[in-house]
Design an enzyme around this catalytic site. Structure first.
Site, mmCIF file in Angstrom:
data_model
loop_
_atom_site.group_PDB
_atom_site.id
_atom_site.type_symbol
_atom_site.label_atom_id
_atom_site.label_comp_id
_atom_site.label_asym_id
_atom_site.label_seq_id
_atom_site.Cartn_x
_atom_site.Cartn_y
_atom_site.Cartn_z
ATOM 1 C CD GLN A 219 -2.794 1.315 2.451
ATOM 2 O OE1 GLN A 219 -3.517 2.337 2.679
ATOM 3 N NE2 GLN A 219 -3.004 0.072 3.119
ATOM 4 C CG LEU B 162 11.924 -7.235 -15.304
ATOM 5 C CD1 LEU B 162 12.148 -7.411 -16.720
ATOM 6 C CD2 LEU B 162 12.535 -5.863 -14.783
ATOM 7 C CG HIS C 212 13.232 -7.142 2.504
ATOM 8 N ND1 HIS C 212 14.458 -7.270 2.680
ATOM 9 C CD2 HIS C 212 13.039 -8.222 1.567
ATOM 10 C CE1 HIS C 212 15.109 -8.374 1.991
ATOM 11 N NE2 HIS C 212 14.152 -8.850 1.299
ATOM 12 C CB ALA D 190 7.897 -1.426 8.817
ATOM 13 C CD GLU E 198 -1.557 1.987 8.820
ATOM 14 O OE1 GLU E 198 -1.457 2.097 7.913
ATOM 15 O OE2 GLU E 198 -1.217 3.024 9.986
ATOM 16 C CG ASP F 127 0.150 0.743 5.138
ATOM 17 O OD1 ASP F 127 1.351 0.590 5.327
ATOM 18 O OD2 ASP F 127 -0.735 -0.304 5.267
ATOM 19 N N GLY G 70 -7.607 22.909 22.237
ATOM 20 C CA GLY G 70 -8.277 23.745 23.384
ATOM 21 C C GLY G 70 -9.507 23.958 23.317
ATOM 22 C CD GLN H 291 -16.115 27.797 17.328
ATOM 23 O OE1 GLN H 291 -17.056 27.987 17.314
ATOM 24 N NE2 GLN H 291 -15.062 28.074 16.655
HETATM 25 C C1 COA Z 1 6.234 -4.918 3.052
HETATM 26 C C2 COA Z 1 7.505 -6.008 3.236
HETATM 27 C C3 COA Z 1 7.388 -6.301 5.059
HETATM 28 C C4 COA Z 1 7.395 -7.256 2.591
HETATM 29 O O1 COA Z 1 8.562 -7.795 2.956
HETATM 30 P P1 COA Z 1 9.000 -9.133 1.955
HETATM 31 O O2 COA Z 1 7.859 -10.183 2.236
HETATM 32 O O3 COA Z 1 10.414 -9.563 2.480
HETATM 33 O O4 COA Z 1 8.711 -8.795 0.494
HETATM 34 P P2 COA Z 1 9.721 -7.868 -0.346
HETATM 35 O O5 COA Z 1 9.048 -7.745 -1.446
HETATM 36 O O6 COA Z 1 10.055 -6.689 0.199
HETATM 37 O O7 COA Z 1 10.815 -8.751 -0.595
HETATM 38 C C5 COA Z 1 10.868 -10.283 -1.201
HETATM 39 C C6 COA Z 1 11.712 -10.573 -2.169
HETATM 40 O O8 COA Z 1 11.205 -10.447 -3.230
HETATM 41 C C7 COA Z 1 12.277 -9.864 -4.017
HETATM 42 N N1 COA Z 1 11.753 -9.222 -5.350
HETATM 43 C C8 COA Z 1 10.439 -8.117 -5.170
HETATM 44 N N2 COA Z 1 10.070 -7.805 -6.682
HETATM 45 C C9 COA Z 1 11.056 -8.375 -7.515
HETATM 46 C C10 COA Z 1 11.142 -8.462 -8.675
HETATM 47 N N3 COA Z 1 10.455 -7.966 -9.484
HETATM 48 N N4 COA Z 1 12.264 -9.425 -9.274
HETATM 49 C C11 COA Z 1 13.058 -9.792 -8.532
HETATM 50 N N5 COA Z 1 12.789 -10.016 -7.223
HETATM 51 C C12 COA Z 1 11.833 -9.163 -6.585
HETATM 52 C C13 COA Z 1 13.003 -8.945 -3.367
HETATM 53 O O9 COA Z 1 14.300 -8.657 -4.115
HETATM 54 C C14 COA Z 1 12.956 -9.876 -2.248
HETATM 55 O O10 COA Z 1 14.096 -10.765 -2.322
HETATM 56 P P3 COA Z 1 15.176 -11.304 -1.041
HETATM 57 O O11 COA Z 1 14.267 -11.626 -0.100
HETATM 58 O O12 COA Z 1 15.990 -12.075 -1.758
HETATM 59 O O13 COA Z 1 15.936 -9.929 -0.838
HETATM 60 C C15 COA Z 1 8.798 -5.271 3.013
HETATM 61 O O14 COA Z 1 9.046 -5.053 1.743
HETATM 62 C C16 COA Z 1 9.072 -3.836 3.769
HETATM 63 O O15 COA Z 1 9.474 -3.711 5.146
HETATM 64 N N6 COA Z 1 9.078 -2.863 3.161
HETATM 65 C C17 COA Z 1 9.400 -1.457 3.567
HETATM 66 C C18 COA Z 1 8.020 -0.811 4.240
HETATM 67 C C19 COA Z 1 6.940 -0.910 3.634
HETATM 68 O O16 COA Z 1 6.727 0.120 2.481
HETATM 69 N N7 COA Z 1 5.895 -1.671 4.030
HETATM 70 C C20 COA Z 1 4.763 -1.705 3.292
HETATM 71 C C21 COA Z 1 3.794 -0.995 4.003
HETATM 72 S S1 COA Z 1 1.991 -1.269 2.849
#
Ligand code: COA
Length: 436
Positions: free
Chosen positions: A18, A73, A99, A139, A141, A173, A253, A282
């Site tokens: 999000q 991709l 992440h 992280a 929400e 988020d 206030g 108020q």
């Molecule tokens: C949301 C979150 C907790 C999810 O974490 P996650 O389950 O590990 O998922 P991620 O998408 O970040 O990463 C998963 C893997 O997919 C990979 N990946 C994602 N898109 C990809 C793509 N197009 N091609 C290849 N690899 C990809 C990442 O490189 C990662 O690989 P790794 O584990 O080997 O490093 C984390 O991304 C995070 O903390 N983000 C920052 C804060 C944030 O925005 N949170 C979401 C709030 S809505």
């Protein structure tokens, strides 16, 4: 006259869930060309979260990804890295929210992207600021809300429900996405002057904390005098060392509270439990007089327990009880009409259903209907939250997973044969299962 503010701006959107997608959604609605990178065969996790039908993307995905293009991709394959490199060389903005450490591992850190294209602005979302001991945590929400003092200051302040509570609003988020948007738009203005892209780092923690500024104001006041006059705990209850949960106080206030009303029927049913109205008194004498006259409380105007704002703070229980008795036999709409006409700040507590069925909100931006076509048809989403006198966003459908892959690859100069190879070697489509 409808020139899009971000016309011609190319965005490589490496975001999911999000926070990031809410930012790139706004970039798209402001006219940027947003290419969303999605893992082949997997896509943004929200496509398959909270689905309403097994083969359709969820409303969660639909509400955050309209007007984008989807490029399937795998950025871990050599061809995937090469394609992403070409995209970055043409991009104005690169945005990601993977992440912590993931982008460095993929080889597309800020430093790497800046070396490829010094004009490209790089936006990133993480849970915490780089100075934080929590900077390496993943992280979502609630993590932002609990660590930015939003949860500790929200909720009921006594009895069994006295526990840290999350806001229903997406402070960690979508709010983070909007904060990053501010940074990216500032970076675009800055690039006009410097010719160079900048790195915009936005943590969910800081975005949430920015909305908790007034809670830090309360902490400063509490540290100085030991009490907070606007809180239910004043004057008779006990204050500890930190800002307590505030129930439904107004927070500044002025004296405000949520009062029970008679259910109006229809969408304002007893079962849904939203038969409440928020009323604010108020501080000014003239405003208070208008409120007293509207509710028939003229005796308060000469009563020293109520005729000043400070006195009302000291007798807020009595104030609340009398207003509650006055609202009890009226609907929230009737109270809003009576007090609104008298100039008293007032508003009915509305459910999602009441709001989403209010035709006046379908004004072109507040709530919008997007025609996704196919089995989904039309869906409702929240539009661009501001209006511009010379620009009206057009709200289009969301892409299917990888729906624009060939088109994007062709625009980068790849041949049909190369595009076919990418689809077969796992770069833009999942590898075929080995034959048994
Ligand atoms: C949301 C979150 C907790 C999810 O974490 P996650 O389950 O590990 O998922 P991620 O998408 O970040 O990463 C998963 C893997 O997919 C990979 N990946 C994602 N898109 C990809 C793509 N197009 N091609 C290849 N690899 C990809 C990442 O490189 C990662 O690989 P790794 O584990 O080997 O490093 C984390 O991304 C995070 O903390 N983000 C920052 C804060 C944030 O925005 N949170 C979401 C709030 S809505």
């Amino acid at each position: 006259m409808n020139t899009a503010p971000l016309q011609g701006i190319k965005v490589v959107d490496f975001t999911e869930v999000q926070s990031g997608p809410s930012c790139t959604q706004m970039l798209a609605w402001l006219g940027a060309d947003v290419i969303k990178i999605e893992r082949p065969g997997v896509g943004d996790a929200t496509r398959k979260e909270l689905q309403f039908a097994p083969d359709e993307p969820s409303y969660y995905f639909l509400q955050l990804n309209s007007d984008k293009k989807s490029l399937a991709l795998d950025a871990k394959t050599p061809d995937g890295k090469e394609i992403l490199t070409r995209l970055i060389k043409e991009a104005d903005i690169f945005v990601e929210n993977l992440h912590p450490g993931a982008m460095d591992k993929l080889g597309f850190s800020w430093e790497a992207v800046h070396a490829l294209n010094p004009r490209c602005i790089y936006g990133t979302i993480k849970g915490f600021p780089v100075s934080s001991k929590y900077k390496n945590l993943k992280a979502y929400e609630p993590i932002a809300q609990v660590t930015a003092a939003a949860a500790s200051t929200t909720g009921w302040y006594s009895g069994p429900d006295n526990m840290p509570t999350q806001s229903g609003a997406a402070l960690g988020d979508s709010n983070t996405g909007m904060h990053l948007l501010i940074g990216l738009l500032a970076a675009l203005c800055q690039r006009e002057k410097t010719g160079e892209g900048t790195y915009v780092y936005q943590s969910m923690h800081n975005a949430c904390l920015n909305l908790c500024r007034i809670k830090t104001r309360d902490q400063l006041t509490l540290d100085r005098i030991g009490y907070l006059t606007q809180f239910p705990q004043y004057p008779d209850g006990k204050f500890g060392d930190c800002v307590p949960r505030a129930g439904n106080i107004e927070g500044s206030g002025v004296l405000g509270w949520t009062y029970k009303c008679k259910p109006a029927g229809g969408l304002d049913s007893e079962i849904d439990g939203n038969n409440y109205v928020y009323v604010i008194l108020q501080r000014g004498a003239k405003d208070f007089e208008a409120a007293c006259k509207a509710m028939g409380f003229e005796d308060w105007l000469t009563n020293p327990d109520f005729n000043t704002a400070d006195a009302r703070d000291r007798h807020k229980d009595a104030v609340h009880q009398r207003i509650a008795a006055w609202t009890a036999d009226k609907t929230k709409y009737e109270v809003t009409e009576i007090l609104g006409a008298a100039g008293v700040p007032v508003g009915p507590v509305l459910s999602t259903k009441e709001m989403m069925t209010d035709e006046s909100l379908y004004d072109g931006n507040t709530l919008v209907k997007i025609n996704q076509g196919g089995a989904i048809g039309e869906f409702v989403t929240v539009g661009c939250p501001f209006t511009m006198s010379n620009y009206q966003p057009q709200y289009g459908p969301c892409p299917s997973l990888g729906g624009n892959t060939d088109e994007v690859l062709k625009s980068l100069g790849y041949t049909d044969d190369q595009i076919k190879t990418f689809a077969q070697n796992g770069t833009t489509a999942p590898l075929a299962e080995p034959k048994k």
